[in-house]
Design an enzyme around this catalytic site. Structure first.
Site, PDB file in Angstrom:
ATOM      1  N   LEU A 660       0.836  -1.196   0.000  1.00  0.00           N
ATOM      2  CA  LEU A 660       0.000   0.000   0.000  1.00  0.00           C
ATOM      3  C   LEU A 660       0.871   1.246   0.000  1.00  0.00           C
ATOM      4  O   LEU A 660       1.766   1.393   0.837  1.00  0.00           O
ATOM      5  CB  LEU A 660      -0.906  -0.011   1.231  1.00  0.00           C
ATOM      6  CG  LEU A 660      -1.846   1.188   1.378  1.00  0.00           C
ATOM      7  CD1 LEU A 660      -2.906   1.174   0.278  1.00  0.00           C
ATOM      8  CD2 LEU A 660      -2.500   1.192   2.761  1.00  0.00           C
ATOM      9  N   HIS A 661       0.625   2.138  -0.954  1.00  0.00           N
ATOM     10  CA  HIS A 661       1.409   3.365  -1.016  1.00  0.00           C
ATOM     11  C   HIS A 661       0.552   4.536  -1.476  1.00  0.00           C
ATOM     12  O   HIS A 661      -0.324   4.391  -2.315  1.00  0.00           O
ATOM     13  CB  HIS A 661       2.630   3.208  -1.928  1.00  0.00           C
ATOM     14  CG  HIS A 661       2.332   2.727  -3.306  1.00  0.00           C
ATOM     15  ND1 HIS A 661       2.088   1.402  -3.601  1.00  0.00           N
ATOM     16  CD2 HIS A 661       2.248   3.382  -4.491  1.00  0.00           C
ATOM     17  CE1 HIS A 661       1.877   1.259  -4.891  1.00  0.00           C
ATOM     18  NE2 HIS A 661       1.946   2.446  -5.462  1.00  0.00           N
ATOM     19  N   LEU A 662       0.831   5.675  -0.898  1.00  0.00           N
ATOM     20  CA  LEU A 662       0.131   6.927  -1.177  1.00  0.00           C
ATOM     21  C   LEU A 662       0.985   7.773  -2.113  1.00  0.00           C
ATOM     22  O   LEU A 662       2.187   7.951  -1.884  1.00  0.00           O
ATOM     23  CB  LEU A 662      -0.112   7.680   0.131  1.00  0.00           C
ATOM     24  CG  LEU A 662      -0.689   9.096   0.032  1.00  0.00           C
ATOM     25  CD1 LEU A 662      -2.155   9.046  -0.370  1.00  0.00           C
ATOM     26  CD2 LEU A 662      -0.516   9.839   1.366  1.00  0.00           C
TER      27      LEU A 662
END
Length: 764
Positions: A660-662
């Site tokens: 998960l990455h923003l």
């Protein structure tokens, strides 16, 4: 009786009207050919005749010659035919195909149902016309399926329909049952998925223990006799299956293991014409504008002939609502004289706004014979299209143009909110304006056909050029080669946001992308682990391996080794200090190695098993808030350095990189790494989910609403500020470098944009 005739009474004089059709049924015993004929004949208003070799000789088995003689006689009476034989190879079909001529269409319906089903039906049935039933019938079906040869348009057919399951068969039944005496169907090949499918050579091992019912013939010699024709030159049995679906009886059902596949498909593939780019267009200027039909038909055929090969495999379809349409008749005749390929250009009778729902014809683009004001109203095609498309079309049209000159066309992408988009699959409407010869309408040419023909030719040229631009934009005809990626397990090169593809500096659709964004799931990946196919659907991740077998274990089985890079950095940031900007217990921050703007950061979650947004639950809300706050902090840091920047924080709906990455990305999109449509649309369509919205949804509903429709990535290129459309990335980049329009209201709300305090009171 040599043939079975539908004796449904017809209106006087109707029996001989219309164009007869010869429908050649192709399928193994047990595929349901006879049942198909009987059901269509029972419900159709068209006069049909069934030619069955099993009963052609006064109710007994006969010869092909008898079938041909009866078929010719029925055609002379104006009847349409079902040729109810197996017809599994080209030689068996050839003489029946020759029954066709310019006044008689020849169709094929291929009942390519699973071998297991066909064998099951023949084993179970009793009282079959040709006595092909019981346990020994399985051997006949097996032998015949090994020799099957699919029909091709080049054999002389005008239409071929392939049915691989009961749903396909029902759809074909509905199509032919609805045919009236005057109706026709579009030409082409429809529904084929596995053109080289073969029956397994070893399937007979499943059939050794079939129990033969007491009332069936069990003697091998009797069965062999029953599969022999009176005509010694005949190579193929003519048995027809029409029993309901049933399973194997006795031990045979035990021998057929669950999931055993009786048919083996080659690696070859064939794209159904249902997926072929198709433009449906009405005759321009021949109705309300009263243009001469002869002259109009000449121009249509001339321009079609010019473009039909330029458009590759795409199709052009001239549409009118009436079977008595003179323009359709003229164009069809003249196109035949020019030998224009029927699978690339044909005429169709139907409502242009209901071609798929009512006619089964998929057209992703339709043309509108518009008025110069590009307004709804009036009558005919223009009113029908605007009414069917709803207000969305009028709004979208205004974004493209306010008016239209004769001979010109304007392409309008149809919003997904339009009923034409959702119901009919229409993605674009092309408004086109032709010449006017009606004195009661604007710009009347007063019968100046020199100028009128010139304008009409320009109108069709503009229309087809618009269609060609859509094809190029959507990449329907582009051949894209995907390269395998080798893993690079160390250093900054691990931070990859995609996969390599081909590049041409003059065409962003074919550009070689050093690295795609989090949407590309169509690459094969190779590394220290076994080769893993990365195009597994989201719903299957963690459940399916490269052979589509269920597995127990880590989700890493569903991610290619190249896609593990972010995961490795998140789990072991100390080993990647050369690329990491910040490390905490919860997150890791690093620059995107291939940024798509002047500033482009990734904020990685350090939670094991949290691979993508789909894994997030309410338990992760605090982690999401931390990621957002860290991203906001870095955006504010950059704003102190350059107050002109504007940032968005968000997630891709379907990432190709594990963990998960923003994304924290500036809205200038000034980067040499932004090279193609998918790069742009992954950040500027609903595919990109703003962090503030994700936080709100997870807080309220326990999960984020994902926009995982990857068609979003192939949408038309539009400026993220003024929403104007652009044909390619260079043109778009040139525009956005100068565009100072305010952002759309949706982005100006809920703090989706982050800007410097000094600009807080100014619309960005």
């Amino acid at each position: 009786m040599e043939m079975e005739i539908d004796d449904t009474p017809k209106p006087k004089g109707e029996e001989t009207k219309g164009k007869p059709i010869v429908v050649i049924l192709v399928g193994a015993p047990g595929s349901g050919k006879s049942t198909f004929c009987e059901q269509v004949m029972a419900s159709s208003t068209r006069p049909w005749v069934r030619i069955c070799q099993d009963t052609i000789g006064n109710g007994k088995s006969g010869t092909k010659a008898q079938c041909l003689k009866s078929a010719a006689s029925a055609l002379n009476d104006g009847k349409s035919l079902f040729i109810d034989r197996c017809n599994l190879d080209r030689e068996q079909r050839a003489e029946f195909v020759k029954l066709g001529n310019p006044n008689i269409d020849v169709h094929a319906i291929v009942l390519d149902l699973p071998a297991k089903l066909c064998i099951s039906r023949t084993v179970k049935r009793t009282g079959h016309e040709g006595n092909l039933q019981g346990g020994k019938a399985a051997a006949v079906v097996n032998r015949m399926l090994q020799k099957k040869e699919f029909p091709k348009l080049s054999e002389g057919y005008t239409r071929i329909t392939f049915c691989q399951n009961e749903s396909d068969v029902q759809a074909a039944h509905n199509t032919y049952s609805a045919l009236g005496p005057l109706d026709t169907l579009p030409n082409g090949s429809f529904g084929q998925k596995n053109p080289d499918a073969k029956i397994q050579l070893g399937i007979m091992r499943f059939l050794k223990k079939v129990e033969v019912p007491a009332n069936t013939v069990s003697d091998a010699n009797s069965i062999q006799s029953s599969v022999s024709h009176k005509n010694t030159e005949e190579k193929e049995p003519s048995y027809k299956g029409h029993d309901n679906i049933s399973s194997f009886s006795g031990n045979a059902s035990k021998e057929l293991k669950e999931g055993e596949n009786l048919a083996v498909c080659s690696s070859g593939s064939h794209a159904s014409l249902n997926n072929t780019p198709t433009l449906a267009f009405p005759s321009i200027s021949t109705s309300d504008f009263q243009f001469n039909l002869e002259k109009a038909s000449d121009i249509i055929v001339e321009v079609v002939e010019e473009y039909v090969n330029k458009l590759g495999s795409a199709r052009l379809v001239l549409v009118d609502v009436s079977h008595k349409s003179k323009i359709l008749s003229l164009v069809k005749t003249k196109a035949a004289q020019k030998n224009i390929e029927l699978n690339k250009f044909f005429t169709f009778v139907g409502d242009i706004t209901k071609l798929y729902s009512e006619g089964g014809l998929r057209c992703n683009v339709i043309a509108n014979a518009a008025n110069w004001r590009l307004k709804p109203g009036g009558g005919g095609v223009n009113a029908a299209i605007f009414n069917a498309a709803g207000p969305a079309l009028e709004i979208a049209t205004k974004e493209q143009a306010q008016s239209l000159h004769p001979g010109k066309a304007v392409v309008v992408p149809l919003p997904s909110t339009s009923p034409l988009f959702s119901r009919e699959g229409v993605t674009h409407v092309i408004h086109v304006l032709g010449p006017n010869m009606n004195q009661h309408r604007p710009n009347c040419l007063n019968n100046d056909y020199i100028k009128g023909c010139q304008i009409l030719r320009e109108a069709y040229t503009s229309l087809f050029e618009g269609f060609a631009s859509i094809i190029r934009t959507q990449g329907k005809l582009a051949k894209v080669s995907n390269e395998n990626l080798d893993s690079n397990p160390s250093g900054a090169q691990e931070v990859i946001e995609g996969a390599n593809t081909k590049h041409s500096p003059n065409n962003d659709q074919k550009s070689k992308r050093e690295h795609e964004h989090d949407y590309d799931r169509s690459k094969k990946c190779k590394g220290s682990q076994d080769e893993i196919v990365a195009d597994i659907p989201e719903s299957k991740i963690g459940k399916v391996d490269k052979n589509n077998d269920k597995i127990d274990g880590s989700m890493t089985k569903a991610w290619g080794s190249w896609a593990q890079a972010l995961h490795k950095i998140a789990m072991h940031p100390q080993s990647h200090k050369d690329v990491v900007l910040e490390i905490s217990d919860d997150v890791v921050v690093l620059n995107d190695l291939y940024p798509k703007a002047r500033r482009h950061l990734l904020v990685l979650a350090r939670s094991e098993g949290l691979d993508r947004l789909a894994d997030v639950s309410k338990d992760h809300l605090q982690l999401l808030k931390t990621m957002h706050d860290v991203g906001l902090k870095w955006a504010e840091k950059f704003l102190q350095e350059d107050a002109s920047l504007i940032f968005r924080l968000g997630y891709h709906s379907v990432p190709s990189m594990r963990q998960l990455h923003l994304h924290v990305i500036s809205q200038d999109f000034d980067s040499k790494n932004l090279k193609n449509k998918k790069h742009w649309n992954s950040f500027n369509t609903a595919f990109f989910l703003d962090s503030v919205d994700v936080l709100e949804e997870v807080s309220s509903h326990g999960k984020a609403t994902l926009r995982d429709d990857e068609s979003l990535l192939s949408m038309e290129l539009r400026c993220h500020r003024c929403r104007s459309a652009h044909p390619n990335i260079p043109r778009l980049k040139s525009h956005i470098s100068n565009c100072r329009a305010p952002f759309p209201p949706s982005l100006l709300q809920n703090s989706r944009l982050v800007l410097a305090p000094c600009n807080a009171g100014i619309d960005p």
